[in-house]
Design an enzyme around this catalytic site. Structure first.
Site, PDB file in Angstrom:
ATOM      1  N   ALA A 266       0.809  -1.222   0.000  1.00 25.91           N
ATOM      2  CA  ALA A 266       0.000   0.000   0.000  1.00 25.91           C
ATOM      3  C   ALA A 266       0.840   1.268   0.000  1.00 25.91           C
ATOM      4  O   ALA A 266       0.437   2.284  -0.569  1.00 25.91           O
ATOM      5  CB  ALA A 266      -0.936  -0.005   1.212  1.00 25.91           C
TER       6      ALA A 266
ATOM      7  N   PHE B  19      -4.049   0.697   4.757  1.00 25.07           N
ATOM      8  CA  PHE B  19      -5.044   0.068   5.616  1.00 25.07           C
ATOM      9  C   PHE B  19      -4.887   0.450   7.086  1.00 25.07           C
ATOM     10  O   PHE B  19      -5.838   0.831   7.738  1.00 25.07           O
ATOM     11  CB  PHE B  19      -4.966  -1.460   5.469  1.00 25.07           C
ATOM     12  CG  PHE B  19      -5.638  -1.969   4.231  1.00 25.07           C
ATOM     13  CD1 PHE B  19      -6.882  -2.565   4.296  1.00 25.07           C
ATOM     14  CD2 PHE B  19      -5.033  -1.840   2.999  1.00 25.07           C
ATOM     15  CE1 PHE B  19      -7.523  -3.032   3.156  1.00 25.07           C
ATOM     16  CE2 PHE B  19      -5.651  -2.302   1.844  1.00 25.07           C
ATOM     17  CZ  PHE B  19      -6.899  -2.893   1.924  1.00 25.07           C
TER      18      PHE B  19
ATOM     19  N   ILE C  37      -4.552  -3.137  -5.462  1.00 25.79           N
ATOM     20  CA  ILE C  37      -5.605  -3.476  -6.422  1.00 25.79           C
ATOM     21  C   ILE C  37      -5.951  -2.288  -7.310  1.00 25.79           C
ATOM     22  O   ILE C  37      -6.941  -2.323  -8.043  1.00 25.79           O
ATOM     23  CB  ILE C  37      -6.873  -3.961  -5.690  1.00 25.79           C
ATOM     24  CG1 ILE C  37      -7.429  -2.877  -4.761  1.00 25.79           C
ATOM     25  CG2 ILE C  37      -6.589  -5.244  -4.902  1.00 25.79           C
ATOM     26  CD1 ILE C  37      -8.771  -3.216  -4.115  1.00 25.79           C
TER      27      ILE C  37
ATOM     28  N   HIS D 292      -3.615  -9.587  -5.112  1.00 22.85           N
ATOM     29  CA  HIS D 292      -4.953  -9.407  -4.554  1.00 22.85           C
ATOM     30  C   HIS D 292      -5.966  -8.942  -5.601  1.00 22.85           C
ATOM     31  O   HIS D 292      -7.037  -8.461  -5.245  1.00 22.85           O
ATOM     32  CB  HIS D 292      -4.897  -8.418  -3.385  1.00 22.85           C
ATOM     33  CG  HIS D 292      -4.098  -8.919  -2.230  1.00 22.85           C
ATOM     34  ND1 HIS D 292      -3.461  -8.093  -1.320  1.00 22.85           N
ATOM     35  CD2 HIS D 292      -3.789 -10.195  -1.842  1.00 22.85           C
ATOM     36  CE1 HIS D 292      -2.817  -8.834  -0.419  1.00 22.85           C
ATOM     37  NE2 HIS D 292      -3.011 -10.100  -0.719  1.00 22.85           N
TER      38      HIS D 292
ATOM     39  N   CYS E 142     -19.044 -11.274 -14.118  1.00 24.91           N
ATOM     40  CA  CYS E 142     -20.381 -11.750 -13.764  1.00 24.91           C
ATOM     41  C   CYS E 142     -20.260 -13.110 -13.093  1.00 24.91           C
ATOM     42  O   CYS E 142     -19.619 -14.027 -13.622  1.00 24.91           O
ATOM     43  CB  CYS E 142     -21.256 -11.859 -15.012  1.00 24.91           C
ATOM     44  SG  CYS E 142     -22.865 -12.636 -14.702  1.00 24.91           S
TER      45      CYS E 142
ATOM     46  N   CYS F  14     -22.443 -15.869 -15.660  1.00 26.06           N
ATOM     47  CA  CYS F  14     -22.015 -16.276 -17.004  1.00 26.06           C
ATOM     48  C   CYS F  14     -20.538 -16.011 -17.287  1.00 26.06           C
ATOM     49  O   CYS F  14     -20.027 -16.419 -18.325  1.00 26.06           O
ATOM     50  CB  CYS F  14     -22.874 -15.586 -18.062  1.00 26.06           C
ATOM     51  SG  CYS F  14     -22.573 -13.817 -18.252  1.00 26.06           S
TER      52      CYS F  14
ATOM     53  N   ASN G 257      10.888   0.956   3.607  1.00 23.54           N
ATOM     54  CA  ASN G 257       9.601   1.157   4.258  1.00 23.54           C
ATOM     55  C   ASN G 257       9.779   2.180   5.365  1.00 23.54           C
ATOM     56  O   ASN G 257      10.809   2.190   6.052  1.00 23.54           O
ATOM     57  CB  ASN G 257       9.060  -0.156   4.842  1.00 23.54           C
ATOM     58  CG  ASN G 257       7.566  -0.095   5.094  1.00 23.54           C
ATOM     59  OD1 ASN G 257       6.791   0.190   4.191  1.00 23.54           O
ATOM     60  ND2 ASN G 257       7.150  -0.359   6.332  1.00 23.54           N
TER      61      ASN G 257
END
Length: 243
Positions: free
Chosen positions: A22, A33, A105, A121, A129, A132, A215
């Site tokens: 993230a 998060f 994502i 992720h 769908c 289908c 980080n």
């Protein structure tokens, strides 16, 4: 740490793998998060905590409420790639970066121009769908007249191709990520707390001696890193590729 030495190591490699989380996208104003101001601290306007609303069970049982939260907090259609995304694209263009492995994502690596991206992720950019199997882009979700997007062909519920709590990671993607890490000359890990498994376990697959960990806060793998930098991921990656 000798930063000039680190730049030379990167410049001389033709098999770098980047694994990010993230923090790679917070510089594009997409909240993470768990930090202050992150997603888990912003769910007060909703009846359930984010970790509940982002579960498979909640999606199936409260689909309309899921989409209310999802559209408000998980989708950022106007976000633009940041310095980290652009630096990684340049490394790939130079033939040095073999793969980007991401926990995000948001699709920003692809928007920046990266081609070999392994999305552990999933992605908000892909939607399927459940009846289908028809595929839809993000705009279909955002522009749907109903609270729950329905398939135009069969009327089935459309689900984002993101890995929710209680769901397994895509096996093929995970295996490709493991292989890339094992074969990497240099593994750059950035913008991730390395606290979410099984994704965080990828670092253990690396057997080389050029683990670069970037980080702002401490991670469980700090002692394992050959080069540890606690700074902005965008700033550091840009400096690594600068002349």
């Amino acid at each position: 740490m000798n930063f000039s030495e680190l730049k030379k190591i990167v410049a001389d490699s033709g098999n770098i793998v980047f694994f990010g989380g993230a923090g790679t996208s917070t510089e594009s104003d997409i909240p993470d998060f768990r930090s202050a101001g992150g997603l888990y601290g912003s769910g007060g306007a909703f009846a359930y905590p984010p970790e509940v609303m982002l579960s498979r069970t909640f999606f199936m049982q409260h689909t309309e409420q899921f989409y209310e939260f999802y559209r408000a907090k998980m989708v950022h259609p106007h976000a633009k790639p940041g310095a980290a995304h652009l630096a990684l694209t340049e490394l790939e263009r130079q033939g040095k970066l073999r793969a980007v492995i991401t926990q995000n994502i948001d699709g920003l690596h692809q928007k920046a121009g990266s081609r070999n991206v392994l999305e552990l992720h999933g992605s908000v950019e892909r939607n399927t769908c459940m009846e289908c199997g028809a595929r839809f882009e993000l705009d279909y979700i955002l522009q749907a007249e109903d609270a729950v997007p329905k398939c135009g062909a069969c009327g089935g519920t459309v689900k984002p191709d993101v890995v929710l709590y209680e769901e397994m990671l895509d096996t093929d993607t995970l295996l490709k990520a493991q292989e890339a890490v094992r074969e990497a000359d240099i593994l750059i890990v950035g913008g991730t707390s390395l606290s979410v498994y099984p994704a965080a376990g990828l670092v253990a697959e690396y057997e080389g001696d050029k683990l670069i960990l970037i980080n702002k806060s401490a991670t469980p793998y700090d002692a394992r890193a050959n080069y540890l930098i606690q700074d902005s991921i965008g700033k550091v990656l840009t400096a690594l590729i600068s002349g």
